[in-house]
Scaffold this motif. Structure first.
Motif, PDB file in Angstrom:
ATOM      1  N   GLN A   1       0.818  -1.220   0.000  1.00 60.35           N
ATOM      2  CA  GLN A   1       0.000   0.000   0.000  1.00 60.35           C
ATOM      3  C   GLN A   1       0.854   1.274   0.000  1.00 60.35           C
ATOM      4  OE1 GLN A   1      -2.620  -1.431   3.440  1.00 60.35           O
ATOM      5  NE2 GLN A   1      -4.025  -0.200   2.188  1.00 60.35           N
TER       6      GLN A   1
ATOM      7  N   CYS B   1     -10.809   0.118   2.970  1.00 58.88           N
ATOM      8  CA  CYS B   1      -9.375  -0.024   2.739  1.00 58.88           C
ATOM      9  C   CYS B   1      -8.783   1.333   2.368  1.00 58.88           C
ATOM     10  CB  CYS B   1      -9.123  -1.038   1.618  1.00 58.88           C
ATOM     11  SG  CYS B   1      -7.372  -1.349   1.315  1.00 58.88           S
ATOM     12  N   LEU B   2      -7.633   1.619   2.933  1.00 60.45           N
ATOM     13  CA  LEU B   2      -6.988   2.909   2.636  1.00 60.45           C
ATOM     14  C   LEU B   2      -6.644   3.009   1.146  1.00 60.45           C
ATOM     15  CD1 LEU B   2      -4.588   3.140   5.710  1.00 60.45           C
ATOM     16  CD2 LEU B   2      -6.632   4.519   5.298  1.00 60.45           C
TER      17      LEU B   2
ATOM     18  N   HIS C   1      -7.039  -9.199   6.622  1.00 62.15           N
ATOM     19  CA  HIS C   1      -7.106  -8.117   5.631  1.00 62.15           C
ATOM     20  C   HIS C   1      -5.687  -7.734   5.183  1.00 62.15           C
ATOM     21  CE1 HIS C   1      -8.887  -4.146   4.131  1.00 62.15           C
ATOM     22  NE2 HIS C   1      -7.583  -3.911   4.134  1.00 62.15           N
TER      23      HIS C   1
ATOM     24  N   HIS D   1      -3.419  -8.378   1.514  1.00 63.48           N
ATOM     25  CA  HIS D   1      -2.688  -7.380   0.727  1.00 63.48           C
ATOM     26  C   HIS D   1      -1.346  -7.921   0.249  1.00 63.48           C
ATOM     27  CE1 HIS D   1      -4.947  -3.648   0.705  1.00 63.48           C
ATOM     28  NE2 HIS D   1      -5.111  -3.654   2.013  1.00 63.48           N
TER      29      HIS D   1
HETATM   30 NI    NI Z   1      -6.406  -2.407   3.161  1.00 64.71          NI
END
Ligand code: NI
Ligand SMILES: OCN(O)CCCc1ccccc1
Length: 184
Positions: free
Chosen positions: A62, A111-112, A154, A158
């Protein structure tokens, strides 16, 4: 702190690479930066000042780094005890035990890296055991249930190129298997 990568960037759909030990200075800095983001994002004043979306987890992809590392910061749910429920950096995590029983957050997940709201239950395992390494490279096992288990699943998703909405039932987003625990 690097910007958060958004859905559509291929890095979010890659299987991230294993982290080598001893950790490089860069990997140590990455772990520290990701945890600092979470701490800051959960402080109303700092979050407001820097316009940060509050997060309880952050995975290296991310922030554009395709490595098997994720920070998790699940704040306390006990007003009398400020100690977080879970504060750790997962390195090379693998779920080695998972309950048959499913669990899902009542309000679904966000989610960011996903700006739009995608509604629906995200079925996950209610209990998991994660084998991973700590910052010194020691192998550790984390036995988790309920919300901390949801957050870690979660994050581990990712690291494997999976986003939360991949798990939502396309035909009926609010369909759940019978004995699923719905976590309020
Ligand atoms: Ni996320
Ligand atoms: O990857 C972390 N991130 O996008 C922040 C949101 C984390 C998260 C939100 C809902 C349920 C589990 C985990």
């Amino acid at each position: 702190m690097k910007d958060i990568v958004r859905d559509g960037d291929p890095v979010l759909r890659q299987v991230a690479k294993k982290v080598e030990f001893p950790l490089s200075a860069e990997d140590r800095q990455l772990a520290a930066d990701m945890m600092a983001y979470l701490v800051n994002s959960q402080d109303p004043k700092i979050a407001e000042k820097h316009q940060l979306r509050a997060g309880v987890g952050l995975a290296a992809p991310q922030v554009g780094v395709s490595k098997q590392m994720a920070a998790v910061l699940v704040p306390t749910d006990n007003p009398d005890d400020p100690k977080p429920v879970l504060k750790t950096v997962l390195i090379n995590p693998l779920i080695i035990v998972q309950s048959v029983k499913d669990a899902a957050l009542a309000e679904g997940e966000g989610c960011l890296s996903v700006d739009k709201d995608i509604r629906g239950y995200v079925p996950r395992h209610d209990r998991i055991t994660i084998r991973c390494q700590d910052m010194a490279g020691n192998t550790i096992r984390l036995k988790l249930k309920d919300y901390p288990a949801i957050v870690c699943q979660h994050e581990i998703d990712h690291l494997n190129g999976i986003l939360f909405y991949d798990h939502i039932n396309k035909e009926n987003p609010f369909k759940l298997k019978d004995n699923t625990v719905v976590i309020e």
